[in-house]
Design an enzyme around this catalytic site. Structure first.
Site, PDB file in Angstrom:
ATOM      1  N   LYS A 173       2.389  11.277 -11.524  1.00 20.33           N
ATOM      2  CA  LYS A 173       1.491  10.398 -12.292  1.00 20.33           C
ATOM      3  C   LYS A 173       2.232   9.103 -12.578  1.00 20.33           C
ATOM      4  CE  LYS A 173      -1.665  13.439 -14.762  1.00 20.33           C
ATOM      5  NZ  LYS A 173      -2.098  13.907 -16.088  1.00 20.33           N
ATOM      6  N   HIS A 182      -2.014  15.704 -26.324  1.00 19.42           N
ATOM      7  CA  HIS A 182      -2.105  14.303 -25.889  1.00 19.42           C
ATOM      8  C   HIS A 182      -3.407  13.626 -26.298  1.00 19.42           C
ATOM      9  CE1 HIS A 182       1.413  15.463 -23.672  1.00 19.42           C
ATOM     10  NE2 HIS A 182       1.514  14.329 -23.035  1.00 19.42           N
ATOM     11  N   HIS A 227       6.079   8.034 -27.600  1.00 13.90           N
ATOM     12  CA  HIS A 227       5.104   8.930 -26.970  1.00 13.90           C
ATOM     13  C   HIS A 227       5.338  10.387 -27.394  1.00 13.90           C
ATOM     14  CE1 HIS A 227       2.450  10.613 -23.949  1.00 13.90           C
ATOM     15  NE2 HIS A 227       3.432  11.378 -23.527  1.00 13.90           N
ATOM     16  N   GLU A 268      -5.184  16.819 -10.875  1.00 15.18           N
ATOM     17  CA  GLU A 268      -5.841  17.188 -12.127  1.00 15.18           C
ATOM     18  C   GLU A 268      -7.337  17.409 -11.975  1.00 15.18           C
ATOM     19  OE1 GLU A 268      -3.924  15.598 -15.676  1.00 15.18           O
ATOM     20  OE2 GLU A 268      -5.887  15.496 -16.622  1.00 15.18           O
ATOM     21  N   GLU A 270       8.024  17.353 -25.625  1.00 19.13           N
ATOM     22  CA  GLU A 270       7.395  17.731 -24.345  1.00 19.13           C
ATOM     23  C   GLU A 270       7.903  19.103 -23.879  1.00 19.13           C
ATOM     24  OE1 GLU A 270       4.831  16.194 -23.086  1.00 19.13           O
ATOM     25  OE2 GLU A 270       5.044  14.003 -23.188  1.00 19.13           O
ATOM     26  N   ARG A 277       0.812  -1.236   0.000  1.00 14.39           N
ATOM     27  CA  ARG A 277       0.000   0.000   0.000  1.00 14.39           C
ATOM     28  C   ARG A 277       0.839   1.277   0.000  1.00 14.39           C
ATOM     29  NH1 ARG A 277      -3.044  -3.181   3.807  1.00 14.39           N
ATOM     30  NH2 ARG A 277      -4.716  -4.205   2.679  1.00 14.39           N
ATOM     31  N   LYS A 290       6.382  22.772 -14.823  1.00 16.23           N
ATOM     32  CA  LYS A 290       5.557  21.624 -14.437  1.00 16.23           C
ATOM     33  C   LYS A 290       5.337  21.609 -12.926  1.00 16.23           C
ATOM     34  CE  LYS A 290       4.298  16.910 -14.947  1.00 16.23           C
ATOM     35  NZ  LYS A 290       4.380  15.616 -15.591  1.00 16.23           N
ATOM     36  N   ARG A 349      -4.229  21.275 -14.256  1.00 13.63           N
ATOM     37  CA  ARG A 349      -3.148  20.360 -14.657  1.00 13.63           C
ATOM     38  C   ARG A 349      -3.395  19.750 -16.039  1.00 13.63           C
ATOM     39  NH1 ARG A 349       0.196  15.770 -11.207  1.00 13.63           N
ATOM     40  NH2 ARG A 349       1.290  14.935 -13.031  1.00 13.63           N
ATOM     41  N   ASN A 364      -1.631  18.262 -20.891  1.00 16.30           N
ATOM     42  CA  ASN A 364      -2.011  17.274 -21.903  1.00 16.30           C
ATOM     43  C   ASN A 364      -2.222  17.885 -23.281  1.00 16.30           C
ATOM     44  OD1 ASN A 364      -2.066  14.619 -20.807  1.00 16.30           O
ATOM     45  ND2 ASN A 364      -3.649  15.352 -19.432  1.00 16.30           N
ATOM     46  N   HIS A 420      -2.425  10.361 -27.820  1.00 12.54           N
ATOM     47  CA  HIS A 420      -2.733   9.055 -27.212  1.00 12.54           C
ATOM     48  C   HIS A 420      -3.489   8.167 -28.197  1.00 12.54           C
ATOM     49  CE1 HIS A 420      -2.322  10.379 -22.705  1.00 12.54           C
ATOM     50  NE2 HIS A 420      -1.165  10.151 -23.277  1.00 12.54           N
TER      51      HIS A 420
HETATM   52  P1  NAD Z   1      11.238   5.158 -22.622  1.00 13.34           P
HETATM   53  O1  NAD Z   1      11.188   5.025 -21.181  1.00 13.34           O
HETATM   54  O2  NAD Z   1      10.721   4.040 -23.460  1.00 13.34           O
HETATM   55  O3  NAD Z   1      12.750   5.441 -23.047  1.00 13.34           O
HETATM   56  C1  NAD Z   1      13.056   5.593 -24.394  1.00 13.34           C
HETATM   57  C2  NAD Z   1      14.173   4.641 -24.851  1.00 13.34           C
HETATM   58  O4  NAD Z   1      15.431   5.170 -24.478  1.00 13.34           O
HETATM   59  C3  NAD Z   1      14.095   3.251 -24.259  1.00 13.34           C
HETATM   60  O5  NAD Z   1      14.517   2.316 -25.212  1.00 13.34           O
HETATM   61  C4  NAD Z   1      15.105   3.330 -23.128  1.00 13.34           C
HETATM   62  O6  NAD Z   1      15.613   2.083 -22.751  1.00 13.34           O
HETATM   63  C5  NAD Z   1      16.167   4.205 -23.739  1.00 13.34           C
HETATM   64  N1  NAD Z   1      16.973   4.970 -22.818  1.00 13.34           N
HETATM   65  C6  NAD Z   1      16.590   5.572 -21.678  1.00 13.34           C
HETATM   66  N2  NAD Z   1      17.570   6.310 -21.183  1.00 13.34           N
HETATM   67  C7  NAD Z   1      18.633   6.151 -22.014  1.00 13.34           C
HETATM   68  C8  NAD Z   1      19.946   6.680 -22.040  1.00 13.34           C
HETATM   69  N3  NAD Z   1      20.345   7.588 -21.133  1.00 13.34           N
HETATM   70  N4  NAD Z   1      20.768   6.299 -23.024  1.00 13.34           N
HETATM   71  C9  NAD Z   1      20.354   5.416 -23.976  1.00 13.34           C
HETATM   72  N5  NAD Z   1      19.114   4.912 -24.027  1.00 13.34           N
HETATM   73  C10 NAD Z   1      18.266   5.285 -23.049  1.00 13.34           C
HETATM   74  O7  NAD Z   1      10.467   6.459 -23.134  1.00 13.34           O
HETATM   75  P2  NAD Z   1      10.323   7.942 -22.546  1.00 13.34           P
HETATM   76  O8  NAD Z   1      10.165   8.793 -23.735  1.00 13.34           O
HETATM   77  O9  NAD Z   1      11.378   8.258 -21.568  1.00 13.34           O
HETATM   78  O10 NAD Z   1       8.954   7.884 -21.740  1.00 13.34           O
HETATM   79  C11 NAD Z   1       7.724   7.672 -22.386  1.00 13.34           C
HETATM   80  C12 NAD Z   1       6.704   7.245 -21.365  1.00 13.34           C
HETATM   81  O11 NAD Z   1       6.521   8.282 -20.417  1.00 13.34           O
HETATM   82  C13 NAD Z   1       5.348   6.941 -21.968  1.00 13.34           C
HETATM   83  O12 NAD Z   1       4.886   5.709 -21.482  1.00 13.34           O
HETATM   84  C14 NAD Z   1       4.486   8.075 -21.461  1.00 13.34           C
HETATM   85  O13 NAD Z   1       3.134   7.696 -21.307  1.00 13.34           O
HETATM   86  C15 NAD Z   1       5.132   8.410 -20.168  1.00 13.34           C
HETATM   87  N6  NAD Z   1       4.864   9.766 -19.690  1.00 13.34           N
HETATM   88  C16 NAD Z   1       4.434   9.908 -18.422  1.00 13.34           C
HETATM   89  C17 NAD Z   1       4.218  11.161 -17.902  1.00 13.34           C
HETATM   90  C18 NAD Z   1       3.838  11.317 -16.455  1.00 13.34           C
HETATM   91  O14 NAD Z   1       3.486  12.421 -16.051  1.00 13.34           O
HETATM   92  N7  NAD Z   1       3.935  10.291 -15.662  1.00 13.34           N
HETATM   93  C19 NAD Z   1       4.437  12.297 -18.691  1.00 13.34           C
HETATM   94  C20 NAD Z   1       4.876  12.115 -19.990  1.00 13.34           C
HETATM   95  C21 NAD Z   1       5.095  10.843 -20.488  1.00 13.34           C
HETATM   96  N1  GLY Z   2       2.102  14.679 -18.426  1.00 16.02           N
HETATM   97  C1  GLY Z   2       0.909  15.234 -17.901  1.00 16.02           C
HETATM   98  C2  GLY Z   2       0.899  15.424 -16.438  1.00 16.02           C
HETATM   99  O1  GLY Z   2       1.846  15.115 -15.757  1.00 16.02           O
HETATM  100  O2  GLY Z   2      -0.080  15.883 -15.903  1.00 16.02           O
END
Ligand code: NAD
Ligand code: GLY
Length: 379
Positions: free
Chosen positions: A154, A259, A276, A248, A196, A132, A238, A252, A256, A263
């Site tokens: 998030k 998005h 993404h 949100e 982003e 939890r 942010k 917030r 998006n 999405h």
């Molecule tokens: P990812 O985590 O898939 O990383 C991208 C690629 O780069 C992967 O293959 C990873 O292994 C590689 N990688 C990571 N760091 C590296 C480095 N330093 N050197 C070499 N390779 C490296 O993708 P991302 O773009 O980081 O994240 C996308 C995700 O984030 C999506 O699932 C999206 O929904 C999520 N997201 C969440 C929020 C939130 O607020 N929580 C906001 C925006 C996006």
């Molecule tokens: N990426 C959107 C949020 O964090 O609210």
């Protein structure tokens, strides 16, 4: 490939605070931070730590992190997840729980995510659920995760019917963003992160947007000062949005921008086909088109946005999914209310409006944005 910058850059560190009362935390930004024991020490209270990484990032930075944790005398275990958005699901999440239970992790075990947004979102959700709730630290290693996903709490996983549909709001103890790690990122991932950054500037800060227009070349070339600036400014923006609306309830949702369409592209093509950030880049082009159609945005502003997205080597033409499929996918967006899709429209750089839109205008935007063949820009 190197994970750190020259010596004279090593000591420079900026800290941005996310002001959330008892859940407040620091975001440390700088080069060489993964190796700095003193940044982790204050946030690790129990006797054990579990590092959650993936098969790409673990081999690059896992040893540096483990060496940094050694002086703390904690039991350290590592779980290595498969790489990719297609693995952001229940099966992979369960691997984290398997490890935590096998290793008898307790309520004071600190989880540390080492990787991009996929690892960070999944590990954050695991931290929210395990017993939890256990503490966690984000060590984002992509530009996208440093400017966006590691900040704000998030967490979650995808469902075949919708992106990030299962999850929790759960804040970390700290975010440690090592910009040295950005030097090993593939080009396409760098561009996805810049999407982003452009989003954050477009919705909140016209001066920052103008700075990006003028410095997009330096960002594409990974100039360290340019990278440090965009990570800092994006996190400041942010952090302030999240501090005003953590869960949100309203404001917030502006984060998006792009998005709703984005999405739909990700889910419609199958997770992992488009990154993404690529989907968000193209989604912003579509949202700006809709903003112009609804009389909210001047066309010259839309053109500026498209130009900077193109200059970041991001796609600006949407894939053909079929208009009905786009609309169906957008209806499962988390912002939808009673089946009505909500869009984040741009009204000026720095200003947005959250609103529904007539079906006809949405379909006109789809018709104007979609091509059956999309070619990735040359890197
Ligand atoms: P990812 O985590 O898939 O990383 C991208 C690629 O780069 C992967 O293959 C990873 O292994 C590689 N990688 C990571 N760091 C590296 C480095 N330093 N050197 C070499 N390779 C490296 O993708 P991302 O773009 O980081 O994240 C996308 C995700 O984030 C999506 O699932 C999206 O929904 C999520 N997201 C969440 C929020 C939130 O607020 N929580 C906001 C925006 C996006
Ligand atoms: N990426 C959107 C949020 O964090 O609210």
């Amino acid at each position: 490939m190197s994970s750190s910058l020259p010596e004279d850059h090593m000591s420079a560190m900026i800290t941005v605070n996310v002001e959330l009362g008892e859940r407040a935390y620091p975001i440390h930004i700088g080069a060489g931070l993964i190796g700095r024991t003193e940044l982790f020490a204050p946030h690790i209270k129990g006797a054990s730590v579990a590092i959650v990484t993936n098969s790409t990032v673990g081999p690059l930075y896992g040893d540096t992190l483990r060496v940094a944790l050694e002086p703390l005398g904690k039991k350290v275990t590592t779980v290595v997840l498969p790489d990719g958005e297609a693995h952001k699901n229940w099966e992979t999440l369960n691997q984290i729980f398997d490890l935590l239970l096998t290793e008898r992790a307790d309520r004071k075990t600190t989880l540390i995510s080492l990787g991009g947004g996929v690892v960070g979102d999944m590990m954050g959700f695991a931290a929210a659920c395990y017993m939890r709730g256990v503490p966690f630290i984000q060590v984002p290693t992509t530009l996208l995760s440093q400017v966006d996903s590691s900040v704000g709490g998030k967490t979650g996983i995808n469902h075949p019917l919708g992106k990030n549909m299962i999850g929790a709001f759960y804040q970390p103890q700290a975010v440690i963003a090592d910009i040295g790690a950005l030097h090993t990122l593939p080009e396409r991932e760098l561009a996805a992160g810049i999407a982003e950054v452009i989003k954050t500037a477009a919705i909140k800060d016209v001066e920052f947007f103008e700075w990006i227009e003028a410095n997009i070349g330096a960002l594409n070339e990974r100039n360290d000062d340019a990278l440090a600036h965009v990570v800092k400014r994006s996190c400041e923006i942010k952090a302030s949005v999240v501090a005003s609306d953590e869960r949100e309830g309203g404001q917030r949702a502006i984060l998006n921008f792009g998005h709703t369409f984005g999405h739909a592209i990700e889910a419609g093509l199958g997770y992992g086909q488009w990154l993404h950030g690529e989907a968000v880049g193209c989604g912003m082009v579509m949202a700006a088109d809709l903003s112009v159609r609804l009389g909210r945005l001047a066309d010259v502003a839309r053109q500026r946005l498209v130009r900077v997205i193109e200059a970041a080597k991001l796609p600006v033409i949407a894939p053909k999914l079929g208009d009905d499929r786009y609309v169906d996918l957008m209806r499962v967006d988390k912002k939808a209310e009673a089946g009505e899709i909500k869009f984040i429209l741009l009204t000026h750089f720095g200003e947005t409006e959250i609103t529904g839109a007539p079906d006809q205008a949405v379909r006109e935007t789809l018709a104007a944005s979609v091509r059956s063949i999309w070619r990735r820009p040359e890197h």
